[in-house]
Design a protein around this motif. Structure first.
Motif, PDB file in Angstrom:
ATOM      1  N   TYR A  77       0.832  -1.205   0.000  1.00 13.03           N
ATOM      2  CA  TYR A  77       0.000   0.000   0.000  1.00 13.03           C
ATOM      3  C   TYR A  77       0.866   1.254   0.000  1.00 13.03           C
ATOM      4  N   GLU A  78       1.946   1.207   0.777  1.00 12.22           N
ATOM      5  CA  GLU A  78       2.843   2.366   0.843  1.00 12.22           C
ATOM      6  C   GLU A  78       3.411   2.671  -0.536  1.00 12.22           C
ATOM      7  N   GLY A  79       3.768   1.621  -1.270  1.00 11.66           N
ATOM      8  CA  GLY A  79       4.316   1.826  -2.604  1.00 11.66           C
ATOM      9  C   GLY A  79       3.319   2.466  -3.538  1.00 11.66           C
ATOM     10  N   TYR A  80       2.050   2.053  -3.470  1.00 10.18           N
ATOM     11  CA  TYR A  80       1.036   2.612  -4.361  1.00 10.18           C
ATOM     12  C   TYR A  80       0.647   4.043  -3.977  1.00 10.18           C
ATOM     13  N   HIS A  81       0.451   4.297  -2.695  1.00 14.09           N
ATOM     14  CA  HIS A  81      -0.123   5.564  -2.261  1.00 14.09           C
ATOM     15  C   HIS A  81       0.913   6.668  -2.061  1.00 14.09           C
ATOM     16  N   ASN A  82       2.114   6.308  -1.621  1.00  4.23           N
ATOM     17  CA  ASN A  82       3.106   7.329  -1.307  1.00  4.23           C
ATOM     18  C   ASN A  82       4.113   7.565  -2.426  1.00  4.23           C
ATOM     19  N   HIS A  83       4.154   6.697  -3.402  1.00  4.80           N
ATOM     20  CA  HIS A  83       5.172   6.844  -4.436  1.00  4.80           C
ATOM     21  C   HIS A  83       4.529   6.909  -5.819  1.00  4.80           C
ATOM     22  N   SER A  84       4.407   5.789  -6.486  1.00  2.00           N
ATOM     23  CA  SER A  84       3.861   5.785  -7.835  1.00  2.00           C
ATOM     24  C   SER A  84       3.300   4.412  -8.134  1.00  2.00           C
ATOM     25  N   LEU A  85       2.600   4.319  -9.286  1.00  2.00           N
ATOM     26  CA  LEU A  85       2.051   3.045  -9.693  1.00  2.00           C
ATOM     27  C   LEU A  85       3.159   2.025  -9.919  1.00  2.00           C
ATOM     28  N   MET A  86       4.265   2.471 -10.538  1.00  2.00           N
ATOM     29  CA  MET A  86       5.395   1.583 -10.773  1.00  2.00           C
ATOM     30  C   MET A  86       5.992   1.095  -9.463  1.00  2.00           C
ATOM     31  N   GLU A  87       6.052   1.972  -8.472  1.00  2.00           N
ATOM     32  CA  GLU A  87       6.583   1.588  -7.164  1.00  2.00           C
ATOM     33  C   GLU A  87       5.708   0.513  -6.523  1.00  2.00           C
ATOM     34  N   GLY A  88       4.388   0.657  -6.675  1.00  2.00           N
ATOM     35  CA  GLY A  88       3.491  -0.349  -6.143  1.00  2.00           C
ATOM     36  C   GLY A  88       3.655  -1.685  -6.832  1.00  2.00           C
ATOM     37  N   HIS A  89       3.814  -1.669  -8.170  1.00  2.00           N
ATOM     38  CA  HIS A  89       4.057  -2.908  -8.904  1.00  2.00           C
ATOM     39  C   HIS A  89       5.342  -3.578  -8.415  1.00  2.00           C
TER      40      HIS A  89
END
Length: 400
Positions: A77-89
């Motif tokens: 969740y942190e990757g998606y919400h605080n960074h970017s879509l690529m970070e969440g992937h």
């Protein structure tokens, strides 16, 4: 939150589509070459004793993987919400690789704290037949510290159809040394196996095959970063190359540099990555000295943790052995790694203030000043307690 579940749904739909495509292809091949295969597969014996148990096992391991992803949900969740879509992937892929290592190999990391949270460092590791351990290490490192290992790869790996983008996604590159120095100076983590393909193909009994390679040491000295030795226990029991025709394949590789040799494995053995303490250098350190120190650190990690010769069966049994081993070894001196400062029995004790102390018992061991006491098992159910001496020159063992 909805974006996360949409991506997960899309990913599983894509995987189901890929699986369906390959199943249809397999069925068409079987129909052509083995017309009666359906009668065999659908027989009561095969269904009862093969298909149903396999489906149960797949279901159990799929459930375990989903549970592992759930436990990592906050990082995702942190990757998606605080960074970017690529970070969440990236977080999701890392969680899946971490889950695969946890389920299939009981993968563990010992000494993760030795990798800095920020700043450049060169990770030097022993190259197994397939560096599957570095995929697991990279995934766990990214989840725990949000750091990526930029791995130096042989150029032929980046030419494998369909995998080039995946490896580049994780920062893999073929070199050269100038690029390594650039990344290290920028504060990145770079991993390298000096033995490369030769060590992967022809290492016997976990021998270190570096030849005269010094490029990694020169890069570390030029960028002024520490070297961190890494060795993964049982990595050659997970995958290994066929020994038949080894000499022929070696001559072929030396002439063509084409990495062709039959491989087998994928065994669910216990894998544990041991990360040694950083090896620092100074302006007076030569590449030869740094190579020798790093090699010694890797070899001592292998000597300390690896059973030789290796055994697939015993490595698998390690997954069920809950006994914790205690290593009573000297503490590292300042400025040295724990591996490179390990002294073997019989080493000289020059300038040792304890060398003239009384040693009347054979169960008197030299330990570091940080040791206070420990309870150890002698044999069977008997135990003893080791108590540090007041003068700091060892400890006495007394049976309970």
């Amino acid at each position: 939150m909805n974006l996360v579940f949409q991506w997960i749904s899309y990913f599983f739909q894509y995987m189901i589509g890929v699986g369906k495509y390959y199943l249809e292809w397999i069925f068409s091949v079987l129909d052509y070459y083995v017309p009666g295969w359906k009668l065999v597969i659908l027989s009561p014996f095969v269904i009862t004793f093969i298909i149903l148990p396999i489906l149960v096992i797949i279901y159990l391991y799929t459930s375990a993987l989903l549970l592992h992803l759930y436990r990592r949900r906050h990082k995702i969740y942190e990757g998606y919400h605080n960074h970017s879509l690529m970070e969440g992937h990236k977080k999701m892929i890392a969680a899946m690789w971490s889950g695969h290592g946890w389920i299939w190999h009981g993968y563990e990391i010992k000494g993760l704290e030795n990798i800095p949270d920020k700043g450049g460092a060169l990770i030097v590791y022993y190259h197994g037949a397939i560096p599957i351990d570095m995929y697991y290490l990279n995934a766990n490192l990214y989840i725990e510290k949000s750091r990526t290992l930029c791995s130096i790869m042989d150029s032929f790996v980046l030419q494998i159809p369909g995998l080039k983008k995946f490896f580049q996604f994780w920062g893999c590159f073929p070199g050269p040394r100038d690029r390594v120095v650039e990344l290290l100076r920028a504060g990145e983590l770079v991993s390298v196996a000096p033995g490369g393909v030769r060590e992967a193909f022809f290492s016997e009994n976990y021998s270190v095959l570096w030849g005269k390679r010094q490029g990694f040491a020169k890069a570390a000295l030029e960028a002024n970063v520490p070297i961190i030795p890494v060795f993964t226990e049982n990595v050659r029991e997970a995958f290994e190359y066929m020994q038949t025709g080894k000499g022929l394949f070696k001559r072929f590789y030396e002439k063509t540099r084409l990495p062709l040799r039959p491989i087998y494995g994928g065994f669910p053995v216990k894998l544990t990555s041991h990360i040694g303490k950083p090896i620092y250098s100074n302006p007076a350190t030569s590449p030869d000295e740094l190579v020798a120190t790093t090699r010694k650190a890797i070899e001592l990690l292998i000597k300390r943790y690896q059973r030789r010769p290796g055994s697939i069966f015993l490595s698998f049994c390690q997954r069920f052995n809950t006994k914790k081993e205690t290593h009573l070894m000297r503490q590292p001196q300042e400025g040295f790694s724990d591996a490179s400062d390990i002294s073997s029995e019989g080493d000289s004790a020059e300038n040792d203030p304890c060398k003239n102390k009384d040693s009347r018992t054979k169960r008197d061991y030299r330990v570091g000043t940080k040791f206070v006491s420990a309870k150890i098992t002698i044999s069977g159910n008997s135990s003893a307690r080791a108590q540090k001496r007041s003068d700091g020159c060892g400890f006495d063992v007394k049976e309970d």
